[in-house]
Design a protein around this motif. Structure first.
Motif, PDB file in Angstrom:
ATOM      1  N   THR A  23      23.471  33.857 -80.633  1.00 51.08           N
ATOM      2  CA  THR A  23      24.262  32.665 -80.923  1.00 51.08           C
ATOM      3  C   THR A  23      25.744  33.010 -80.928  1.00 51.08           C
ATOM      4  O   THR A  23      26.126  34.186 -80.867  1.00 51.08           O
ATOM      5  N   VAL A  24      26.560  31.982 -81.045  1.00 47.84           N
ATOM      6  CA  VAL A  24      28.009  32.144 -81.190  1.00 47.84           C
ATOM      7  C   VAL A  24      28.397  31.636 -82.570  1.00 47.84           C
ATOM      8  O   VAL A  24      28.087  30.504 -82.929  1.00 47.84           O
ATOM      9  N   LYS A  25      29.051  32.459 -83.339  1.00 49.18           N
ATOM     10  CA  LYS A  25      29.492  32.036 -84.664  1.00 49.18           C
ATOM     11  C   LYS A  25      30.616  31.010 -84.503  1.00 49.18           C
ATOM     12  O   LYS A  25      31.599  31.259 -83.818  1.00 49.18           O
ATOM     13  N   GLY A  26      30.442  29.865 -85.149  1.00 49.67           N
ATOM     14  CA  GLY A  26      31.407  28.784 -84.988  1.00 49.67           C
ATOM     15  C   GLY A  26      31.149  27.946 -83.752  1.00 49.67           C
ATOM     16  O   GLY A  26      32.058  27.271 -83.269  1.00 49.67           O
ATOM     17  N   ARG A  27      29.946  27.968 -83.245  1.00 50.55           N
ATOM     18  CA  ARG A  27      29.563  27.267 -82.015  1.00 50.55           C
ATOM     19  C   ARG A  27      30.137  25.837 -81.980  1.00 50.55           C
ATOM     20  O   ARG A  27      29.955  25.059 -82.915  1.00 50.55           O
ATOM     21  N   ALA A  28      30.861  25.511 -80.895  1.00 45.70           N
ATOM     22  CA  ALA A  28      31.395  24.178 -80.631  1.00 45.70           C
ATOM     23  C   ALA A  28      32.448  23.735 -81.633  1.00 45.70           C
ATOM     24  O   ALA A  28      32.775  22.553 -81.716  1.00 45.70           O
ATOM     25  N   LEU A  29      33.001  24.676 -82.393  1.00 41.97           N
ATOM     26  CA  LEU A  29      34.108  24.375 -83.298  1.00 41.97           C
ATOM     27  C   LEU A  29      35.371  25.055 -82.772  1.00 41.97           C
ATOM     28  O   LEU A  29      35.287  26.037 -82.017  1.00 41.97           O
ATOM     29  N   PRO A  30      36.552  24.597 -83.176  1.00 41.42           N
ATOM     30  CA  PRO A  30      37.789  25.250 -82.721  1.00 41.42           C
ATOM     31  C   PRO A  30      37.884  26.714 -83.114  1.00 41.42           C
ATOM     32  O   PRO A  30      38.639  27.475 -82.502  1.00 41.42           O
ATOM     33  N   ILE A  31      37.122  27.120 -84.143  1.00 35.77           N
ATOM     34  CA  ILE A  31      37.161  28.515 -84.603  1.00 35.77           C
ATOM     35  C   ILE A  31      36.062  29.347 -83.962  1.00 35.77           C
ATOM     36  O   ILE A  31      35.782  30.466 -84.400  1.00 35.77           O
ATOM     37  N   GLU A  32      35.446  28.836 -82.921  1.00 35.96           N
ATOM     38  CA  GLU A  32      34.340  29.494 -82.240  1.00 35.96           C
ATOM     39  C   GLU A  32      34.691  30.918 -81.827  1.00 35.96           C
ATOM     40  O   GLU A  32      35.674  31.156 -81.129  1.00 35.96           O
ATOM     41  N   GLY A  33      33.879  31.880 -82.281  1.00 39.64           N
ATOM     42  CA  GLY A  33      34.023  33.259 -81.847  1.00 39.64           C
ATOM     43  C   GLY A  33      35.198  34.018 -82.425  1.00 39.64           C
ATOM     44  O   GLY A  33      35.352  35.211 -82.138  1.00 39.64           O
ATOM     45  N   HIS A  34      36.031  33.386 -83.251  1.00 36.29           N
ATOM     46  CA  HIS A  34      37.184  34.105 -83.812  1.00 36.29           C
ATOM     47  C   HIS A  34      36.692  35.172 -84.786  1.00 36.29           C
ATOM     48  O   HIS A  34      35.819  34.905 -85.620  1.00 36.29           O
ATOM     49  N   PRO A  35      37.221  36.389 -84.716  1.00 37.39           N
ATOM     50  CA  PRO A  35      36.706  37.463 -85.572  1.00 37.39           C
ATOM     51  C   PRO A  35      36.922  37.217 -87.062  1.00 37.39           C
ATOM     52  O   PRO A  35      36.270  37.845 -87.889  1.00 37.39           O
ATOM     53  N   ALA A  36      37.845  36.299 -87.414  1.00 33.51           N
ATOM     54  CA  ALA A  36      38.121  36.020 -88.831  1.00 33.51           C
ATOM     55  C   ALA A  36      37.661  34.617 -89.209  1.00 33.51           C
ATOM     56  O   ALA A  36      38.218  33.996 -90.116  1.00 33.51           O
ATOM     57  N   ASN A  37      36.625  34.113 -88.534  1.00 31.93           N
ATOM     58  CA  ASN A  37      36.233  32.724 -88.785  1.00 31.93           C
ATOM     59  C   ASN A  37      35.232  32.560 -89.921  1.00 31.93           C
ATOM     60  O   ASN A  37      34.833  31.437 -90.243  1.00 31.93           O
ATOM     61  N   HIS A  38      34.811  33.650 -90.541  1.00 30.80           N
ATOM     62  CA  HIS A  38      33.734  33.558 -91.525  1.00 30.80           C
ATOM     63  C   HIS A  38      34.057  32.562 -92.638  1.00 30.80           C
ATOM     64  O   HIS A  38      33.231  31.717 -92.989  1.00 30.80           O
TER      65      HIS A  38
END
Length: 780
Positions: A330-345
Motif C-alpha cells: 500500500t501507499v501511506k496517505g493513499r490519495a491524500l496530499p500527504i501521500e508517501g511523504h516520509p513525515a506524514n505519520h
C-alpha cells in the motif's frame, strides 16, 4: 499470487459484486475517516492548545483492504482486530453500516467519544479487539481463536465462529510480542487465523530502509503459515505483459523503498525521468513513451493493497488448513496530499487541502458526514452488508457464586504456592460447578509451581487427544494426559503469550456468553516482562487471575537474577486488578475463592497473587475456632488484612505490619519485643492494594459489612509507630503512615542480592527478625 479454494463452512451470501460501487464506498470511507481527524484537530475548539492528533495517512492506506472485508468478505461470525492507527476507518465503516450514530463523528479523542485507538469496552460502535499497544492487539485474535477452540471442546452448544483476523501495520512486525506468539507450536494449527499486513513501508519517523518482504515471507512460512503477497494491482500487471513490461517491473522492484516513496512525491511530468534512471533500456524507454504522464503516475501507485478486485478474489480464495498471512502493498496517505511523504505519520491536512479533497469527492466541509442515498447502488450495498453482519446480543451467563470450603488447616508447614495446588484439586470435589470453569495456563512451569495435582485430575487441553507414552512409567508423578476436555493449557516459555491468552480466556463471558476462570501461573520475577500484554488484556475487558510464584528474595538460592523487588507495586498500581499476597494457606483459600467470584461478571476485576515456596507453620495464623470470630477473620482477610494479636490496639507501643512469607519473622520480632516489655500489635496484610483503596476512599465495603478495613486495623484512637516488613520494595507499604499520621519505618528489599541461604538473604536485606526488632527500638 497463490489462490486456494475456500472451504469455510459459513460465509457471507454469494452475490454479484458491483466493483464500481465498492470503489465509491472506498472513496467515501477515505473522506469520512480523514474528516473525523480533521474535525477533532481543526474544527473543534481546543482551549488547551494541546494537539489532539490522529492518523490520516495511516488510515488512508488501509481503506481498500477494510472496504473489501466489511463490504464483501466478512461473515458476522468473524472477529477482527484493526491496526491502532486505522481506527478512523473503522469508525467511518461503522457509520456507513448504521452501527455508529453521526453524533460521535465529531468526538474523536474527546471525553465519552471515539477513542484514540479501537476499544471494545469504550468505543460506541462495534469493536472486536482493543488495540493500541503495538503488536499486542495484533496477536489477540490468535488467542481468541484458541479460546474459542477450548470452549467448543468443552461445550458443544458454543456459538459458532468463523475467522479471526488481524489487520497489522508492517512496522508492528518489529515487535517481539508478534514473533513470540507466532512461534508457539499451537498457532500453526489455527487455520481460522488470517493476518493482513498493511505493507506501506513507512514507520513513525521514516521510510523503512530495506526491502524486507522476502525475509518476512520466509519467517512466516518457516512457522507454518500460508503466505500470499499482493504487490501490484491488475492494471500495472497488464502493462508488465507488454513489450518492455518486464523491464518496468524490474526497475520498480529494484528500487529502494526511499527512491520509490520519493517518486510518489514527484510531479506527474517528472515520474518518467525518475523511472528511466541513469541508463534505461531501449525496451523501457519505448514502453514509457506510449504512456501519458497521468497514466504513468497512476500506474506506479497501482499496488495490490489498493486493488479492490484483487483483494476480493484473494479473500474469497483463502483456505483454512493453516493460518494465512496476506502481505498487501500500500501507499501511506493513499490519495491524500500527504501521500508517501516520509513525515506524514502524524501530519494533518490543512483547511485548503481538506477543501480540495472535498471537491474531489463531491463532499462538503460544512456537512462532511453524508451517507449514501438508500436507493443508490452504494446505499444498497451498505444496507445489505449491515443486515449480513448484524450479530445477536451476547448475554453473560450466571456469575460464579463465592463458595466457602470446609476449613482445613494444614498440620505441617506449607507454602502458599503448595496451598494453591491443594485448593485447585479440592475444588473438583467440593465445588465442581466452579472447578469446571477453571482453566489454568503456564509457560512450561506447571510442575515447578505446584499445579501437578490439578493437572493429574483435570488433564492437559489439546484440540486433539494424544497418547501419553509415559502413562505406564511408574516413576512418573505428573500424568500428562492431553485430551479435548483437559483444563490446563501449557504454552512455551513466553510470558507474553501466557498473559495474552489469559486476557482472551477472560473475555469469554462477554464475547461468547460463557464465563471462565482463567488462572495463569508464572515465575514472579517475570511479571514485569509480561506487564504490557497483561495490562492490555485487563484494559480490553479480560478478567483473569495471574499468579506470580515464587516471589521475592525468599527464593534465596536462586540469587539476585530471580528476585522480584518491584512486583508488589506493579500489582498495587494496575487498574481493574486487585493485588494479593496472603501468608497462610487459609488466607490464600479465602482470597482466591473471592477473586474467582469477581471474574467473568459485568464490573468484575482481575487479580494478581504473589505467592511463595517457603513452608510456613500454619499455627502462627492463630485461626479463631469460634464460628463468629472465624467468619470475621475471613471477611477481614478478603478485605485486605487482619490483626493476629487479639489485645486492645490502644495498648500497643507500636504496630508491626507483615505481608506474605515474612510473617514468621514479624511474629518472632513481636515475641522478642514482648520479652523486653514492649507490646506490639501485629497486622497481617493479605492485600496492601485493598488497604490503600480503603485509606483513599474511607467508605464502607461489602466485604467488611459496612466497616472501613484501614480504620479497623489502624484505629484512630490508638496511634502508634509502625514498622512494615515486606519481601519487596519497602515503599509499597509507606502509605500506611497516612492512615492516622503515625511515624513509620519501612523494611524491604532495595538492592540486588546473591545466592545464599534463607537466613543469610533476610539478614543481607535487613528483613530478618533481629532487623525488625532493631527498627522497632529505633522508632520508639
Amino acid at each position: 499470487m497463490k489462490l486456494l479454494p475456500r472451504n469455510l463452512e459459513s460465509q457471507a451470501p454469494s452475490v454479484r459484486v458491483d466493483i464500481d460501487a465498492l470503489r465509491r464506498i472506498a472513496d467515501r470511507v477515505r473522506w469520512i475517516s480523514t474528516a473525523i481527524v480533521d474535525h477533532a484537530n481543526r474544527v473543534r475548539p481546543n482551549p488547551s492548545g494541546v494537539k489532539v492528533g490522529g492518523h490520516q495517512a495511516s488510515s488512508a492506506s488501509m481503506v481498500e483492504i477494510m472496504v473489501a472485508l466489511w463490504f464483501h468478505a466478512l461473515h458476522r461470525d468473524d472477529r477482527i482486530s484493526v491496526k491502532p492507527h486505522a481506527s478512523p476507518v473503522l469508525h467511518a465503516i461503522n457509520y456507513l453500516l448504521g452501527d455508529l450514530d453521526e453524533q460521535y463523528l465529531t468526538t474523536l479523542r474527546e471525553m465519552g467519544g471515539l477513542q484514540s485507538y479501537p476499544s471494545r469496552v469504550k468505543d460506541p460502535g462495534t469493536v472486536d479487539f482493543s488495540t493500541g499497544s503495538v503488536g499486542i492487539g495484533a496477536t489477540a485474535p490468535i488467542w481468541a481463536a484458541l479460546t474459542h477452540r477450548y470452549l467448543a471442546s468443552h461445550d458443544r452448544r458454543m456459538p459458532s465462529a468463523n475467522r479471526f483476523i488481524s489487520l497489522v501495520g508492517d512496522a508492528e512486525l518489529d515487535e517481539g510480542a508478534v514473533w513470540e506468539a507466532l512461534g508457539d507450536p499451537m498457532v500453526s494449527n489455527l487455520g481460522e487465523v488470517l493476518w493482513v499486513v498493511d505493507l506501506n513501508r513507512q514507520s513513525l519517523d521514516r521510510v523503512v530502509p530495506d526491502i524486507q518482504i522476502e525475509r518476512l515471507q520466509s519467517m512466516f512460512e518457516a512457522l507454518g503459515w500460508e503466505t500470499i503477497t499482493l504487490k501490484w494491482g491488475k492494471t500495472v500487471a497488464e502493462v508488465y505483459e507488454r513489450a518492455g513490461g518486464q523491464a518496468l517491473r524490474e526497475r520498480l522492484e529494484s528500487m529502494s523503498n526511499e527512491e520509490y516513496q520519493r517518486m510518489l512525491r514527484a510531479e506527474p511530468s517528472d515520474v518518467r525521468t525518475r523511472l528511466l534512471g541513469v541508463s534505461p533500456s531501449s525496451d523501457l524507454r519505448t514502453l514509457l513513451e506510449a504512456i501519458s504522464d497521468s497514466e504513468l503516475a497512476a500506474l506506479i501507485r497501482d499496488l495490490g493493497g489498493h486493488d479492490l478486485e484483487l483483494l476480493l478474489e484473494t479473500f474469497d480464495g483463502i483456505a483454512t488448513d493453516r493460518p494465512t498471512v496476506v502481505f498487501a502493498y500500500t501507499v501511506k496517505g493513499r490519495a491524500l496530499p500527504i501521500e508517501g511523504h516520509p513525515a506524514n505519520h502524524s501530519a494533518l491536512l490543512t483547511e485548503m487541502q481538506m477543501q480540495q479533497l472535498a471537491e474531489l469527492h463531491g463532499m462538503s466541509l460544512e456537512h462532511p458526514w453524508q451517507r449514501f442515498e438508500p436507493e443508490s447502488p452504494e446505499g444498497a450495498v451498505c444496507a445489505r452488508r449491515a443486515r449480513e453482519l448484524r450479530r445477536e446480543t451476547v448475554l453473560p451467563s450466571t456469575p460464579f457464586p463465592e463458595v466457602q470450603l470446609p476449613l482445613r488447616v494444614p498440620a505441617a508447614p506449607v507454602s502458599t504456592q503448595a496451598a494453591l495446588g491443594r485448593l485447585l484439586s479440592a475444588l473438583r470435589h467440593d465445588a465442581p460447578e466452579i472447578a469446571e470453569r477453571i482453566v489454568t495456563c503456564s509457560p512450561d512451569v506447571a510442575s515447578s509451581t505446584n499445579l501437578g495435582g490439578w493437572i493429574n485430575k483435570a488433564g492437559v487441553w489439546s484440540a486433539h487427544q494424544r497418547p501419553d507414552w509415559f502413562a505406564d512409567d511408574p516413576g512418573r508423578v505428573l500424568r500428562w494426559r492431553e485430551i479435548e476436555q483437559g483444563q490446563h493449557i501449557e504454552l512455551g516459555i513466553a510470558e507474553v503469550n501466557l498473559v495474552s491468552l489469559l486476557g482472551e480466556l477472560g473475555t469469554a463471558w462477554s464475547r461468547w456468553g460463557t464465563p471462565l476462570i482463567p488462572i495463569g501461573v508464572l515465575y514472579d520475577p517475570f511479571v514485569s516482562r509480561a506487564l504490557e500484554p497483561w495490562s492490555y488484556g485487563i484494559y480490553a475487558g479480560g478478567h483473569s487471575i495471574l499468579v506470580g510464584t515464587p516471589s521475592g528474595v525468599t527464593l534465596a538460592p536462586e540469587g539476585g537474577a530471580h528476585q522480584s523487588i518491584s512486583t508488589p507495586s506493579i500489582g498495587l498500581e494496575q487498574p481493574d486488578c486487585i493485588a494479593w499476597e496472603p501468608a497462610f494457606a487459609v488466607d490464600l483459600e479465602w482470597c482466591m475463592l473471592h477473586a474467582m467470584s469477581r471474574v467473568g461478571v459485568p464490573g468484575g476485576t482481575s487479580s494478581y497473587f504473589r505467592l511463595s515456596t517457603r513452608p510456613i507453620d500454619q499455627q502462627l495464623a492463630r485461626i479463631p475456632t469460634e464460628k463468629l470470630f472465624l467468619e470475621r477473620r475471613r471477611k477481614h482477610a478478603i478485605a485486605g488484612g487482619y490483626r493476629i494479636t487479639d489485645h486492645d490496639p490502644a495498648h500497643d507501643d507500636l504496630t508491626l505490619v507483615g505481608v506474605g512469607a515474612l510473617m514468621p519473622e514479624v511474629l518472632a520480632a513481636a515475641e522478642t519485643l514482648a520479652e523486653a516489655g514492649i507490646q506490639a500489635g501485629v497486622v497481617c496484610l493479605t492485600s496492601p492494594d485493598l488497604l490503600f483503596r480503603s485509606m483513599q476512599h474511607r467508605r464502607s465495603t461489602e466485604a467488611t459489612h459496612g466497616s472501613d478495613i484501614a480504620s479497623l486495623l489502624f484505629p484512630k484512637h490508638a496511634p502508634a509507630p509502625i514498622v512494615t516488613v515486606h519481601d519487596g520494595h519497602p515503599h509499597t507499604l509507606a502509605f500506611l503512615a497516612g492512615i492516622r499520621g503515625d511515624r513509620i519505618r519501612c523494611l524491604g528489599v532495595t538492592s540486588f542480592g546473591q545466592s545464599s541461604s534463607l537466613p543469610d538473604a533476610y539478614q543481607l536485606h535487613g528483613i530478618d527478625a533481629a532487623s525488625i526488632v532493631t527498627a522497632a527500638l529505633d522508632l520508639i
